[in-house]
Design a protein around this motif. Structure first.
Motif, PDB file in Angstrom:
ATOM      1  N   ILE A  67       1.132  -1.266   0.229  1.00 55.24           N
ATOM      2  CA  ILE A  67       0.247   0.253   0.129  1.00 55.24           C
ATOM      3  C   ILE A  67       0.619   1.463  -0.020  1.00 55.24           C
ATOM      4  N   GLU A  68       1.839   1.410   0.816  1.00 52.42           N
ATOM      5  CA  GLU A  68       2.638   2.459   1.008  1.00 52.42           C
ATOM      6  C   GLU A  68       3.741   2.646  -0.518  1.00 52.42           C
ATOM      7  N   GLU A 127       1.725   3.784  -3.197  1.00 49.80           N
ATOM      8  CA  GLU A 127       0.896   4.916  -2.937  1.00 49.80           C
ATOM      9  C   GLU A 127       1.612   6.223  -3.293  1.00 49.80           C
ATOM     10  N   TYR A 128       3.136   5.550  -2.910  1.00 52.25           N
ATOM     11  CA  TYR A 128       4.193   6.723  -3.412  1.00 52.25           C
ATOM     12  C   TYR A 128       4.306   6.876  -5.118  1.00 52.25           C
ATOM     13  N   ASP A 172       1.882   8.942  -7.354  1.00 54.66           N
ATOM     14  CA  ASP A 172       2.107  10.219  -7.712  1.00 54.66           C
ATOM     15  C   ASP A 172       3.325  10.555  -8.051  1.00 54.66           C
ATOM     16  N   LYS A 191      -1.052  -2.447  -7.503  1.00 63.35           N
ATOM     17  CA  LYS A 191      -2.571  -2.638  -7.940  1.00 63.35           C
ATOM     18  C   LYS A 191      -2.826  -3.838  -8.373  1.00 63.35           C
TER      19      LYS A 191
END
Length: 170
Positions: free
Chosen positions: A104-105, A108-109, A112, A136
């Motif tokens: 997940i972390e 998220e990175y 971006d 994903k």
């Protein structure tokens, strides 16, 4: 058994034993090896016998004890299933709590960034390249695995809680 081979035996009806019988103990010449980790050793009709852990509740007619035991077993099996990992692109990605958080972390990175690629070590020991799309897909597979495990636990818990007798629980 302990690391020294000492065996703790349980009587299925300890109230039926006299104080003398309790203090005298039981002499067992030999005991077969434990057939499976979930087995416990009992003395039945004077002979050592490996029985499932649930036997103690069945032998005592303890419906609520057996129900609690089975609910705990179902929870433990759900946890084992949800943390066994998921296969993606020929590799197994871990699905334990820490690994889920890492996915997940990193995702998220990755989202971006204009372009993202990283090296990931899978739980089967391989280093492989991953993209945001890969992460994903892994996240989705983990979520599906976890949801299926919880759904199965809920179904089994409902059946266990609905049982009115030990025979129904078995």
């Amino acid at each position: 058994t302990s690391e020294y081979g000492r065996v703790t035996l349980r009587h299925n009806r300890p109230a039926d034993l006299s104080d003398e019988q309790k203090s005298a103990g039981v002499l067992v010449e030999s005991v077969l090896e434990r057939p499976a980790p979930e087995q416990e050793l009992y003395v039945v009709n004077g002979s050592p016998v490996w029985k499932p852990r649930s036997y103690r509740f069945e032998a005592q007619g303890d419906l609520e004890g057996l129900r609690s035991y089975l609910l705990q077993e179902v929870k433990e099996k759900r946890e084992a299933v949800e943390t066994r990992g998921v296969d993606y692109n020929g590799h197994t990605f871990a699905s334990d709590r820490q690994s889920r958080q890492s996915v997940i972390e990193t995702l998220e990175y990755a989202l971006d960034q204009d372009s993202f690629s990283a090296t990931w070590k899978t739980s089967d020991g391989f280093m492989t390249g991953v993209t945001a799309a890969d992460l994903k897909a892994v996240r989705d597979k983990i979520a599906q695995l976890r949801q299926a495990a919880f759904d199965n636990e809920a179904t089994l818990a409902t059946e266990i809680n609905a049982a009115a007798t030990i025979q129904e629980l078995k």
